[in-house]
Write a protein that holds these residues in place. Structure first.
Motif, PDB file in Angstrom:
ATOM      1  N   MET A   1     -13.370   3.777  13.489  1.00 37.48           N
ATOM      2  CA  MET A   1     -12.365   2.859  13.009  1.00 37.48           C
ATOM      3  C   MET A   1     -11.414   3.638  12.101  1.00 37.48           C
ATOM      4  O   MET A   1     -11.853   4.385  11.240  1.00 37.48           O
ATOM      5  N   ILE A   2     -10.123   3.430  12.318  1.00 38.68           N
ATOM      6  CA  ILE A   2      -9.118   4.095  11.497  1.00 38.68           C
ATOM      7  C   ILE A   2      -8.346   3.029  10.721  1.00 38.68           C
ATOM      8  O   ILE A   2      -7.891   2.039  11.297  1.00 38.68           O
ATOM      9  N   VAL A   3      -8.218   3.231   9.431  1.00 41.47           N
ATOM     10  CA  VAL A   3      -7.416   2.348   8.584  1.00 41.47           C
ATOM     11  C   VAL A   3      -6.180   3.136   8.167  1.00 41.47           C
ATOM     12  O   VAL A   3      -6.287   4.176   7.520  1.00 41.47           O
ATOM     13  N   TYR A   4      -5.014   2.636   8.563  1.00 49.05           N
ATOM     14  CA  TYR A   4      -3.742   3.255   8.206  1.00 49.05           C
ATOM     15  C   TYR A   4      -3.179   2.514   7.003  1.00 49.05           C
ATOM     16  O   TYR A   4      -3.124   1.283   6.991  1.00 49.05           O
ATOM     17  N   GLY A   5      -2.747   3.265   6.007  1.00 46.61           N
ATOM     18  CA  GLY A   5      -2.169   2.661   4.811  1.00 46.61           C
ATOM     19  C   GLY A   5      -1.742   3.746   3.850  1.00 46.61           C
ATOM     20  O   GLY A   5      -1.516   4.891   4.248  1.00 46.61           O
ATOM     21  N   ILE A   6      -1.627   3.378   2.576  1.00 44.33           N
ATOM     22  CA  ILE A   6      -1.335   4.367   1.546  1.00 44.33           C
ATOM     23  C   ILE A   6      -2.410   4.266   0.468  1.00 44.33           C
ATOM     24  O   ILE A   6      -2.975   3.195   0.238  1.00 44.33           O
ATOM     25  N   ALA A   7      -2.668   5.387  -0.167  1.00 48.91           N
ATOM     26  CA  ALA A   7      -3.774   5.480  -1.125  1.00 48.91           C
ATOM     27  C   ALA A   7      -3.614   4.552  -2.320  1.00 48.91           C
ATOM     28  O   ALA A   7      -4.610   4.144  -2.915  1.00 48.91           O
ATOM     29  N   THR A   8      -2.396   4.185  -2.663  1.00 57.48           N
ATOM     30  CA  THR A   8      -2.171   3.346  -3.843  1.00 57.48           C
ATOM     31  C   THR A   8      -2.127   1.856  -3.526  1.00 57.48           C
ATOM     32  O   THR A   8      -1.961   1.038  -4.429  1.00 57.48           O
ATOM     33  N   CYS A   9      -2.310   1.481  -2.264  1.00 57.72           N
ATOM     34  CA  CYS A   9      -2.232   0.081  -1.859  1.00 57.72           C
ATOM     35  C   CYS A   9      -3.560  -0.620  -2.133  1.00 57.72           C
ATOM     36  O   CYS A   9      -4.590  -0.270  -1.559  1.00 57.72           O
ATOM     37  N   ASP A  10      -3.538  -1.624  -3.001  1.00 58.07           N
ATOM     38  CA  ASP A  10      -4.760  -2.352  -3.355  1.00 58.07           C
ATOM     39  C   ASP A  10      -5.384  -3.053  -2.152  1.00 58.07           C
ATOM     40  O   ASP A  10      -6.605  -3.107  -2.027  1.00 58.07           O
ATOM     41  N   THR A  11      -4.555  -3.598  -1.274  1.00 58.28           N
ATOM     42  CA  THR A  11      -5.073  -4.300  -0.098  1.00 58.28           C
ATOM     43  C   THR A  11      -5.786  -3.323   0.832  1.00 58.28           C
ATOM     44  O   THR A  11      -6.858  -3.622   1.366  1.00 58.28           O
ATOM     45  N   THR A  12      -5.206  -2.155   1.017  1.00 59.04           N
ATOM     46  CA  THR A  12      -5.835  -1.136   1.856  1.00 59.04           C
ATOM     47  C   THR A  12      -7.167  -0.701   1.251  1.00 59.04           C
ATOM     48  O   THR A  12      -8.170  -0.580   1.956  1.00 59.04           O
ATOM     49  N   LYS A  13      -7.186  -0.485  -0.064  1.00 59.66           N
ATOM     50  CA  LYS A  13      -8.424  -0.084  -0.738  1.00 59.66           C
ATOM     51  C   LYS A  13      -9.502  -1.158  -0.574  1.00 59.66           C
ATOM     52  O   LYS A  13     -10.665  -0.842  -0.318  1.00 59.66           O
ATOM     53  N   ALA A  14      -9.116  -2.429  -0.717  1.00 57.93           N
ATOM     54  CA  ALA A  14     -10.074  -3.527  -0.574  1.00 57.93           C
ATOM     55  C   ALA A  14     -10.633  -3.578   0.845  1.00 57.93           C
ATOM     56  O   ALA A  14     -11.833  -3.803   1.039  1.00 57.93           O
TER      57      ALA A  14
END
Length: 108
Positions: A1-14
């Motif tokens: 599974m790959i999660v694309y986002g940015i390191a500072t995004c709270d939603t991505t981190k969650a």
């Protein structure tokens, strides 16, 4: 599974934390540090269309009128952080965002 986002995004981190807690093997792809290729952008836009662009973001609001009228592929290529996050690729299945629908589809 790959999660694309940015390191500072709270939603991505969650999303990453919840997926890992559920025992999923997650690969995080920071699209700011490692920009998407044209083919990857095309695939994301093919899956989600204009929904792939977060039109509520400060990045989008800072676009010139010309860029606001551009295709989603051009918008994401010009400013990767305008992409709605996270984008989750689970094999051949793609998910956009981190709401109850996405979490349910992922069995969380």
């Amino acid at each position: 599974m790959i999660v694309y986002g940015i390191a500072t995004c709270d939603t991505t981190k969650a999303a990453i934390k919840a997926l890992q807690r559920a025992g999923r093997e997650v690969t995080f792809r920071d699209i700011r540090a490692e920009p998407l290729s044209e083919a990857e952008i095309a695939q994301i836009v093919a899956e989600f269309g204009s929904r792939a662009v977060n039109k509520q973001s400060t990045t989008y609001r800072s676009f010139t009128p010309f860029l606001r009228e551009a295709e989603p592929e051009a918008q994401i290529a010009a400013q990767p952080t305008v992409m709605k996050r996270p984008v989750i690729q689970d094999g051949a299945v793609w998910h956009l965002g981190w709401d109850d629908t996405v979490q349910g589809a992922l069995g969380l």
